[in-house]
Design a protein around this motif. Sequence first.
Motif, PDB file in Angstrom:
ATOM      1  N   PRO A  37      37.475  40.038  41.445  1.00  0.00           N
ATOM      2  CA  PRO A  37      36.665  40.766  40.508  1.00  0.00           C
ATOM      3  C   PRO A  37      35.594  41.937  41.217  1.00  0.00           C
ATOM      4  CG  PRO A  37      37.049  38.529  39.986  1.00  0.00           C
ATOM      5  CD  PRO A  37      37.595  38.574  41.468  1.00  0.00           C
ATOM      6  N   LEU A  38      34.897  41.406  42.427  1.00  0.00           N
ATOM      7  CA  LEU A  38      34.149  42.524  43.097  1.00  0.00           C
ATOM      8  C   LEU A  38      34.752  43.590  43.120  1.00  0.00           C
ATOM      9  CD1 LEU A  38      31.426  42.551  44.763  1.00  0.00           C
ATOM     10  CD2 LEU A  38      32.968  42.181  46.636  1.00  0.00           C
ATOM     11  N   HIS A  39      36.093  43.917  43.428  1.00  0.00           N
ATOM     12  CA  HIS A  39      36.517  45.170  43.483  1.00  0.00           C
ATOM     13  C   HIS A  39      35.979  46.028  42.407  1.00  0.00           C
ATOM     14  CE1 HIS A  39      39.290  48.138  45.018  1.00  0.00           C
ATOM     15  NE2 HIS A  39      40.272  48.126  43.990  1.00  0.00           N
ATOM     16  N   SER A  40      36.020  45.470  41.091  1.00  0.00           N
ATOM     17  CA  SER A  40      35.704  46.206  40.163  1.00  0.00           C
ATOM     18  C   SER A  40      34.152  46.680  39.629  1.00  0.00           C
ATOM     19  CB  SER A  40      36.385  45.555  38.830  1.00  0.00           C
ATOM     20  OG  SER A  40      37.635  45.541  38.694  1.00  0.00           O
ATOM     21  N   GLY A  41      33.230  45.908  40.581  1.00  0.00           N
ATOM     22  CA  GLY A  41      31.731  46.119  40.338  1.00  0.00           C
ATOM     23  C   GLY A  41      31.204  44.870  40.744  1.00  0.00           C
ATOM     24  N   ARG A  42      29.558  45.039  40.716  1.00  0.00           N
ATOM     25  CA  ARG A  42      29.004  43.965  41.329  1.00  0.00           C
ATOM     26  C   ARG A  42      28.741  42.846  40.451  1.00  0.00           C
ATOM     27  NH1 ARG A  42      23.532  43.273  41.024  1.00  0.00           N
ATOM     28  NH2 ARG A  42      23.533  45.304  39.764  1.00  0.00           N
ATOM     29  N   LEU A  43      28.823  43.168  39.004  1.00  0.00           N
ATOM     30  CA  LEU A  43      28.695  42.353  37.801  1.00  0.00           C
ATOM     31  C   LEU A  43      30.048  42.365  37.068  1.00  0.00           C
ATOM     32  CD1 LEU A  43      24.993  42.820  36.836  1.00  0.00           C
ATOM     33  CD2 LEU A  43      25.955  41.175  38.241  1.00  0.00           C
ATOM     34  N   VAL A  44      30.349  41.029  36.681  1.00  0.00           N
ATOM     35  CA  VAL A  44      31.676  40.981  35.987  1.00  0.00           C
ATOM     36  C   VAL A  44      31.238  40.017  34.752  1.00  0.00           C
ATOM     37  CG1 VAL A  44      34.042  40.015  35.683  1.00  0.00           C
ATOM     38  CG2 VAL A  44      33.145  41.616  37.661  1.00  0.00           C
ATOM     39  N   GLU A  45      31.425  40.215  33.682  1.00  0.00           N
ATOM     40  CA  GLU A  45      31.020  39.471  32.390  1.00  0.00           C
ATOM     41  C   GLU A  45      29.465  39.195  32.685  1.00  0.00           C
ATOM     42  OE1 GLU A  45      33.386  35.717  31.761  1.00  0.00           O
ATOM     43  OE2 GLU A  45      35.355  37.147  31.570  1.00  0.00           O
ATOM     44  N   GLY A  46      28.816  39.945  33.117  1.00  0.00           N
ATOM     45  CA  GLY A  46      27.326  39.656  33.468  1.00  0.00           C
ATOM     46  C   GLY A  46      26.831  39.000  34.392  1.00  0.00           C
ATOM     47  N   ARG A  47      27.766  38.477  35.241  1.00  0.00           N
ATOM     48  CA  ARG A  47      27.479  37.399  36.513  1.00  0.00           C
ATOM     49  C   ARG A  47      27.886  38.070  37.705  1.00  0.00           C
ATOM     50  NH1 ARG A  47      30.325  34.242  32.658  1.00  0.00           N
ATOM     51  NH2 ARG A  47      32.149  34.491  34.144  1.00  0.00           N
ATOM     52  N   PRO A  48      27.315  37.649  38.946  1.00  0.00           N
ATOM     53  CA  PRO A  48      27.729  38.137  40.153  1.00  0.00           C
ATOM     54  C   PRO A  48      29.221  38.048  40.254  1.00  0.00           C
ATOM     55  CG  PRO A  48      25.652  36.924  40.382  1.00  0.00           C
ATOM     56  CD  PRO A  48      26.040  36.813  39.004  1.00  0.00           C
ATOM     57  N   ALA A  49      29.849  39.315  40.668  1.00  0.00           N
ATOM     58  CA  ALA A  49      31.343  39.265  40.673  1.00  0.00           C
ATOM     59  C   ALA A  49      32.042  38.370  41.906  1.00  0.00           C
ATOM     60  CB  ALA A  49      31.856  40.643  41.029  1.00  0.00           C
ATOM     61  N   ARG A  50      32.844  37.721  41.637  1.00  0.00           N
ATOM     62  CA  ARG A  50      33.420  36.905  42.629  1.00  0.00           C
ATOM     63  C   ARG A  50      34.389  37.656  43.755  1.00  0.00           C
ATOM     64  NH1 ARG A  50      36.549  31.909  40.460  1.00  0.00           N
ATOM     65  NH2 ARG A  50      37.423  33.033  38.796  1.00  0.00           N
ATOM     66  N   THR A  51      34.256  36.822  44.923  1.00  0.00           N
ATOM     67  CA  THR A  51      35.057  37.685  45.972  1.00  0.00           C
ATOM     68  C   THR A  51      36.419  36.751  45.995  1.00  0.00           C
ATOM     69  OG1 THR A  51      34.121  36.022  47.846  1.00  0.00           O
ATOM     70  CG2 THR A  51      33.132  38.225  47.051  1.00  0.00           C
ATOM     71  N   ILE A  52      37.054  37.328  47.250  1.00  0.00           N
ATOM     72  CA  ILE A  52      38.498  36.531  47.433  1.00  0.00           C
ATOM     73  C   ILE A  52      38.184  35.069  47.845  1.00  0.00           C
ATOM     74  CG2 ILE A  52      40.183  36.312  49.139  1.00  0.00           C
ATOM     75  CD1 ILE A  52      41.198  38.190  47.030  1.00  0.00           C
ATOM     76  N   SER A  53      37.086  34.964  48.485  1.00  0.00           N
ATOM     77  CA  SER A  53      37.002  33.540  49.003  1.00  0.00           C
ATOM     78  C   SER A  53      36.167  32.571  48.124  1.00  0.00           C
ATOM     79  CB  SER A  53      35.985  33.384  50.137  1.00  0.00           C
ATOM     80  OG  SER A  53      34.812  34.285  50.144  1.00  0.00           O
ATOM     81  N   ASP A  54      36.090  33.192  46.918  1.00  0.00           N
ATOM     82  CA  ASP A  54      35.453  32.333  45.582  1.00  0.00           C
ATOM     83  C   ASP A  54      36.548  31.948  44.590  1.00  0.00           C
ATOM     84  OD1 ASP A  54      32.914  32.916  46.426  1.00  0.00           O
ATOM     85  OD2 ASP A  54      32.607  34.805  45.352  1.00  0.00           O
ATOM     86  N   ILE A  55      37.771  32.374  44.870  1.00  0.00           N
ATOM     87  CA  ILE A  55      38.769  32.233  44.186  1.00  0.00           C
ATOM     88  C   ILE A  55      39.548  31.219  44.531  1.00  0.00           C
ATOM     89  CG2 ILE A  55      41.074  33.066  42.711  1.00  0.00           C
ATOM     90  CD1 ILE A  55      39.606  35.835  43.613  1.00  0.00           C
ATOM     91  N   GLY A  56      39.706  29.994  43.731  1.00  0.00           N
ATOM     92  CA  GLY A  56      40.800  28.617  44.071  1.00  0.00           C
ATOM     93  C   GLY A  56      42.037  29.053  43.963  1.00  0.00           C
ATOM     94  N   LEU A  57      42.894  28.503  44.725  1.00  0.00           N
ATOM     95  CA  LEU A  57      44.289  28.863  44.750  1.00  0.00           C
ATOM     96  C   LEU A  57      44.971  28.510  43.570  1.00  0.00           C
ATOM     97  CD1 LEU A  57      45.717  27.744  48.374  1.00  0.00           C
ATOM     98  CD2 LEU A  57      45.539  29.968  47.405  1.00  0.00           C
ATOM     99  N   ASP A  58      44.308  27.409  42.612  1.00  0.00           N
ATOM    100  CA  ASP A  58      44.970  27.155  41.483  1.00  0.00           C
ATOM    101  C   ASP A  58      44.906  28.236  40.565  1.00  0.00           C
ATOM    102  OD1 ASP A  58      42.051  26.506  41.561  1.00  0.00           O
ATOM    103  OD2 ASP A  58      42.285  25.359  39.665  1.00  0.00           O
ATOM    104  N   GLU A  59      43.995  29.381  40.656  1.00  0.00           N
ATOM    105  CA  GLU A  59      43.680  30.126  39.582  1.00  0.00           C
ATOM    106  C   GLU A  59      44.682  31.267  40.109  1.00  0.00           C
ATOM    107  OE1 GLU A  59      39.284  31.272  38.818  1.00  0.00           O
ATOM    108  OE2 GLU A  59      39.013  30.365  40.927  1.00  0.00           O
ATOM    109  N   LEU A  60      45.501  31.106  41.254  1.00  0.00           N
ATOM    110  CA  LEU A  60      46.353  32.124  41.521  1.00  0.00           C
ATOM    111  C   LEU A  60      47.824  31.422  41.398  1.00  0.00           C
ATOM    112  CD1 LEU A  60      44.416  33.737  44.393  1.00  0.00           C
ATOM    113  CD2 LEU A  60      45.036  34.898  42.029  1.00  0.00           C
ATOM    114  N   PHE A  61      48.123  30.288  40.942  1.00  0.00           N
ATOM    115  CA  PHE A  61      49.049  29.415  40.998  1.00  0.00           C
ATOM    116  C   PHE A  61      49.484  29.394  39.462  1.00  0.00           C
ATOM    117  CE2 PHE A  61      52.022  25.884  41.145  1.00  0.00           C
ATOM    118  CZ  PHE A  61      53.318  26.201  41.943  1.00  0.00           C
ATOM    119  N   ARG A  62      50.083  30.325  38.719  1.00  0.00           N
ATOM    120  CA  ARG A  62      50.115  30.293  37.203  1.00  0.00           C
ATOM    121  C   ARG A  62      51.291  30.272  36.675  1.00  0.00           C
ATOM    122  NH1 ARG A  62      46.455  27.491  36.366  1.00  0.00           N
ATOM    123  NH2 ARG A  62      46.894  28.191  33.989  1.00  0.00           N
ATOM    124  N   PRO A  63      51.402  30.025  35.352  1.00  0.00           N
ATOM    125  CA  PRO A  63      52.831  30.382  34.749  1.00  0.00           C
ATOM    126  C   PRO A  63      52.855  31.947  34.699  1.00  0.00           C
ATOM    127  CG  PRO A  63      51.385  28.689  33.466  1.00  0.00           C
ATOM    128  CD  PRO A  63      50.576  29.286  34.545  1.00  0.00           C
TER     129      PRO A  63
END
Length: 266
Positions: free
Chosen positions: A83-109
């Motif tokens: 999300p940080l690639h799109s800006g400093r704030l996402v949904e009004g909160r500090p944007a997440r970086t790659i290291s903030d994203i869990g692998l379960d969020e990237l293993f999806r139907p």
Amino acid sequence: MPTLIDITRTMDPQNRAIVHESFRALEAVLAPRITYLRPEDGGRDRMTAIFGCSPDDLPDGEGWGEDLLTEMNTHCGTHVDAPLHSGRLVEGRPARTISDIGLDELFRPGMVLDVRDWVQPGEAIPIEGLDAAIKATGREIEHGDAVLIRTGQERYTPADREFYFYPGMTGDATRYLTSRGATVLGTDALAWDRPFPVMKKAFEETGDPAQIWDGHFAIRDKEAFIVQQLTNLAALPLTGFTVGFFPIKLPGTSAAPARAVAFVAD
């Protein structure tokens, strides 16, 4: 065991040599430079220097294999945008970086939206096309789905001018998918938005800042992870599979190259 289908582009340094002359600035997002240190030369020399030995002291006079990567963008090849690639704030909160994203969020139907009949080079992918492609899958987008858009761009190489004038997503089209629950947005195109020259021209003609990178900026409204430069989507069913995007584990970055693999039940 499921069938594993690789949907990752090879980050081949040879692609840097064939980049269309008008798009040399994109070399670092296509592939790194690789210096190959082979067991019979560079790897051997490294080992003899480290251990103070001679080539005769090594099996068959060989050292190890080693490779050096340089001039590599975090958005190189098939990659996940945090999300940080799109800006400093996402949904009004500090944007997440790659290291903030869990692998379960990237293993999806997963589901493939085949929009090839609805797109034109360099133009926006119409919402009508997305809607028709969703209907063709036989199901609605569900929360947490990975939606992969097949535009047909995988038939081009970096040597082709068409490679750089891909159909792209607008802000409205992006929000159309995220509002329905998609949390991973993938494309077989070089990038998610319309091509830079197309957006620039639209901004110059209209003066409307909403023409600038609106597909990515839509993530500021509702978080999602964008994956670009996919390939081999033709090998996937329209739905009924799981897809994993496994980015390099980098701290605090706005993106990372990833191995993207679809798991299709036998």
